[in-house]
Design a protein around this motif. Structure first.
Motif, PDB file in Angstrom:
ATOM      1  N   LEU A  70     -11.203 -27.591  32.125  1.00 34.27           N
ATOM      2  CA  LEU A  70     -11.273 -26.218  31.606  1.00 34.27           C
ATOM      3  C   LEU A  70     -12.639 -25.950  30.985  1.00 34.27           C
ATOM      4  O   LEU A  70     -13.226 -24.881  31.197  1.00 34.27           O
ATOM      5  CB  LEU A  70     -10.166 -25.984  30.576  1.00 34.27           C
ATOM      6  CG  LEU A  70      -8.731 -26.020  31.108  1.00 34.27           C
ATOM      7  CD1 LEU A  70      -7.740 -26.046  29.959  1.00 34.27           C
ATOM      8  CD2 LEU A  70      -8.478 -24.842  32.036  1.00 34.27           C
ATOM      9  N   SER A  71     -13.159 -26.908  30.239  1.00 30.44           N
ATOM     10  CA  SER A  71     -14.472 -26.757  29.600  1.00 30.44           C
ATOM     11  C   SER A  71     -15.570 -26.553  30.642  1.00 30.44           C
ATOM     12  O   SER A  71     -16.421 -25.668  30.503  1.00 30.44           O
ATOM     13  CB  SER A  71     -14.767 -27.997  28.755  1.00 30.44           C
ATOM     14  OG  SER A  71     -16.068 -27.946  28.212  1.00 30.44           O
ATOM     15  N   LYS A  72     -15.520 -27.356  31.681  1.00 32.09           N
ATOM     16  CA  LYS A  72     -16.508 -27.260  32.754  1.00 32.09           C
ATOM     17  C   LYS A  72     -16.430 -25.909  33.473  1.00 32.09           C
ATOM     18  O   LYS A  72     -17.445 -25.256  33.700  1.00 32.09           O
ATOM     19  CB  LYS A  72     -16.270 -28.395  33.756  1.00 32.09           C
ATOM     20  CG  LYS A  72     -17.167 -28.382  34.960  1.00 32.09           C
ATOM     21  CD  LYS A  72     -16.813 -29.567  35.857  1.00 32.09           C
ATOM     22  CE  LYS A  72     -17.110 -29.254  37.282  1.00 32.09           C
ATOM     23  NZ  LYS A  72     -16.632 -30.286  38.197  1.00 32.09           N
ATOM     24  N   GLN A  73     -15.218 -25.465  33.757  1.00 36.98           N
ATOM     25  CA  GLN A  73     -15.036 -24.225  34.499  1.00 36.98           C
ATOM     26  C   GLN A  73     -15.315 -22.982  33.658  1.00 36.98           C
ATOM     27  O   GLN A  73     -15.783 -21.977  34.176  1.00 36.98           O
ATOM     28  CB  GLN A  73     -13.616 -24.143  35.064  1.00 36.98           C
ATOM     29  CG  GLN A  73     -13.313 -25.190  36.123  1.00 36.98           C
ATOM     30  CD  GLN A  73     -14.259 -25.124  37.295  1.00 36.98           C
ATOM     31  OE1 GLN A  73     -15.127 -25.978  37.456  1.00 36.98           O
ATOM     32  NE2 GLN A  73     -14.130 -24.099  38.112  1.00 36.98           N
ATOM     33  N   LEU A  74     -15.016 -23.062  32.348  1.00 37.22           N
ATOM     34  CA  LEU A  74     -15.137 -21.888  31.485  1.00 37.22           C
ATOM     35  C   LEU A  74     -16.359 -21.936  30.565  1.00 37.22           C
ATOM     36  O   LEU A  74     -16.621 -20.972  29.848  1.00 37.22           O
ATOM     37  CB  LEU A  74     -13.860 -21.750  30.636  1.00 37.22           C
ATOM     38  CG  LEU A  74     -12.573 -21.588  31.432  1.00 37.22           C
ATOM     39  CD1 LEU A  74     -11.358 -21.767  30.525  1.00 37.22           C
ATOM     40  CD2 LEU A  74     -12.532 -20.238  32.130  1.00 37.22           C
ATOM     41  N   ASN A  75     -17.060 -23.061  30.583  1.00 35.60           N
ATOM     42  CA  ASN A  75     -18.241 -23.255  29.740  1.00 35.60           C
ATOM     43  C   ASN A  75     -17.910 -23.046  28.248  1.00 35.60           C
ATOM     44  O   ASN A  75     -18.561 -22.273  27.548  1.00 35.60           O
ATOM     45  CB  ASN A  75     -19.386 -22.335  30.175  1.00 35.60           C
ATOM     46  CG  ASN A  75     -20.715 -22.761  29.586  1.00 35.60           C
ATOM     47  OD1 ASN A  75     -20.940 -23.952  29.334  1.00 35.60           O
ATOM     48  ND2 ASN A  75     -21.592 -21.801  29.346  1.00 35.60           N
ATOM     49  N   ILE A  76     -16.862 -23.734  27.806  1.00 36.62           N
ATOM     50  CA  ILE A  76     -16.399 -23.654  26.423  1.00 36.62           C
ATOM     51  C   ILE A  76     -16.326 -25.076  25.872  1.00 36.62           C
ATOM     52  O   ILE A  76     -15.872 -25.994  26.561  1.00 36.62           O
ATOM     53  CB  ILE A  76     -14.999 -22.991  26.345  1.00 36.62           C
ATOM     54  CG1 ILE A  76     -15.014 -21.595  26.966  1.00 36.62           C
ATOM     55  CG2 ILE A  76     -14.516 -22.924  24.896  1.00 36.62           C
ATOM     56  CD1 ILE A  76     -13.629 -20.999  27.131  1.00 36.62           C
ATOM     57  N   GLU A  77     -16.723 -25.247  24.623  1.00 34.82           N
ATOM     58  CA  GLU A  77     -16.690 -26.548  23.971  1.00 34.82           C
ATOM     59  C   GLU A  77     -15.255 -27.011  23.716  1.00 34.82           C
ATOM     60  O   GLU A  77     -14.352 -26.199  23.517  1.00 34.82           O
ATOM     61  CB  GLU A  77     -17.422 -26.494  22.628  1.00 34.82           C
ATOM     62  CG  GLU A  77     -18.926 -26.293  22.770  1.00 34.82           C
ATOM     63  CD  GLU A  77     -19.616 -27.477  23.442  1.00 34.82           C
ATOM     64  OE1 GLU A  77     -19.283 -28.642  23.120  1.00 34.82           O
ATOM     65  OE2 GLU A  77     -20.490 -27.230  24.300  1.00 34.82           O
ATOM     66  N   VAL A  78     -15.080 -28.337  23.683  1.00 33.08           N
ATOM     67  CA  VAL A  78     -13.785 -28.950  23.408  1.00 33.08           C
ATOM     68  C   VAL A  78     -13.827 -29.624  22.042  1.00 33.08           C
ATOM     69  O   VAL A  78     -14.785 -30.324  21.714  1.00 33.08           O
ATOM     70  CB  VAL A  78     -13.432 -30.015  24.471  1.00 33.08           C
ATOM     71  CG1 VAL A  78     -12.144 -30.742  24.105  1.00 33.08           C
ATOM     72  CG2 VAL A  78     -13.335 -29.397  25.852  1.00 33.08           C
ATOM     73  N   GLN A  79     -12.772 -29.423  21.279  1.00 27.34           N
ATOM     74  CA  GLN A  79     -12.578 -30.092  19.990  1.00 27.34           C
ATOM     75  C   GLN A  79     -11.290 -30.902  20.096  1.00 27.34           C
ATOM     76  O   GLN A  79     -10.237 -30.346  20.416  1.00 27.34           O
ATOM     77  CB  GLN A  79     -12.465 -29.062  18.859  1.00 27.34           C
ATOM     78  CG  GLN A  79     -12.118 -29.629  17.514  1.00 27.34           C
ATOM     79  CD  GLN A  79     -13.244 -30.458  16.921  1.00 27.34           C
ATOM     80  OE1 GLN A  79     -14.421 -30.107  17.039  1.00 27.34           O
ATOM     81  NE2 GLN A  79     -12.894 -31.557  16.314  1.00 27.34           N
ATOM     82  N   VAL A  80     -11.358 -32.205  19.872  1.00 28.36           N
ATOM     83  CA  VAL A  80     -10.168 -33.049  19.923  1.00 28.36           C
ATOM     84  C   VAL A  80      -9.459 -32.993  18.578  1.00 28.36           C
ATOM     85  O   VAL A  80     -10.085 -33.137  17.529  1.00 28.36           O
ATOM     86  CB  VAL A  80     -10.531 -34.510  20.280  1.00 28.36           C
ATOM     87  CG1 VAL A  80      -9.290 -35.403  20.244  1.00 28.36           C
ATOM     88  CG2 VAL A  80     -11.205 -34.574  21.644  1.00 28.36           C
TER      89      VAL A  80
END
Length: 177
Positions: A70-80
């Motif tokens: 999702l991050s790659k496709q939407l260019n949004i950062e991930v927070q675990v």
């Protein structure tokens, strides 16, 4: 108002657990199948997700892989977020077979996720899960749109549905405190 997009991970490759005889949380290290990866790519095309400002993810591999796609496709950062982990069927972390997992899950279902009065169980209760996910969501109410890559059982504490398909998106609105 914050809108959370709860996205269950794609289809996991569960057979790895039996192949490597994984135990406890080791069973949560499995990646997605090729079909599971495709499911998440398809979900990433949902126009609602383009509004998201952050992706939160469970620390388990299948959710992290979902969040990464999702991050790659939407260019949004991930927070675990550790508290987005899946239901814990055995709080002692000792179960190691599908049979034990089924027994624990059946007992959870029999009691509808609530410990019988005066008793405790090995499994995490629905209330424990609900408290965990709500504490995470409450920390992100300053965002308008948030994606959460996670798990079916924990999402079921927020949304009344018996079974959540892989890569399914649930839209949940939550008011600021």
């Amino acid at each position: 108002m914050t809108i959370f997009f709860l996205i269950r991970h794609g289809e996991p490759q569960w057979d790895i657990n039996e192949k490597y005889k994984l135990k406890g949380h080791g069973r949560d290290l499995v990646p997605l199948t090729p079909n599971g990866i495709q499911q998440v790519y398809e979900a990433s095309k949902d126009d609602r997700l383009k509004k998201a400002q952050i992706i939160l993810s469970s620390p388990y591999t299948r959710a992290l892989q979902t969040a990464a796609i999702l991050s790659k496709q939407l260019n949004i950062e991930v927070q675990v977020e550790f508290d987005l982990r899946e239901w814990q069927p055995d709080l002692s972390f000792q179960f190691d077979t599908l049979e034990q997992l089924k027994e624990l899950g059946d007992d959870f279902d029999k009691h509808k996720g609530i410990y019988p009065e005066g008793e405790t169980r090995l499994w995490e209760s629905s209330l424990m899960m609900k408290t965990r996910i709500e504490s995470v969501m409450n920390r992100y109410l300053n965002f308008e749109y948030v994606i959460i890559a996670g798990h079916g059982m924990i999402f079921r504490t927020q949304y009344q549905i018996d079974e959540i398909p892989h890569a399914y998106i649930i839209e949940l609105k939550k008011k600021k405190l």
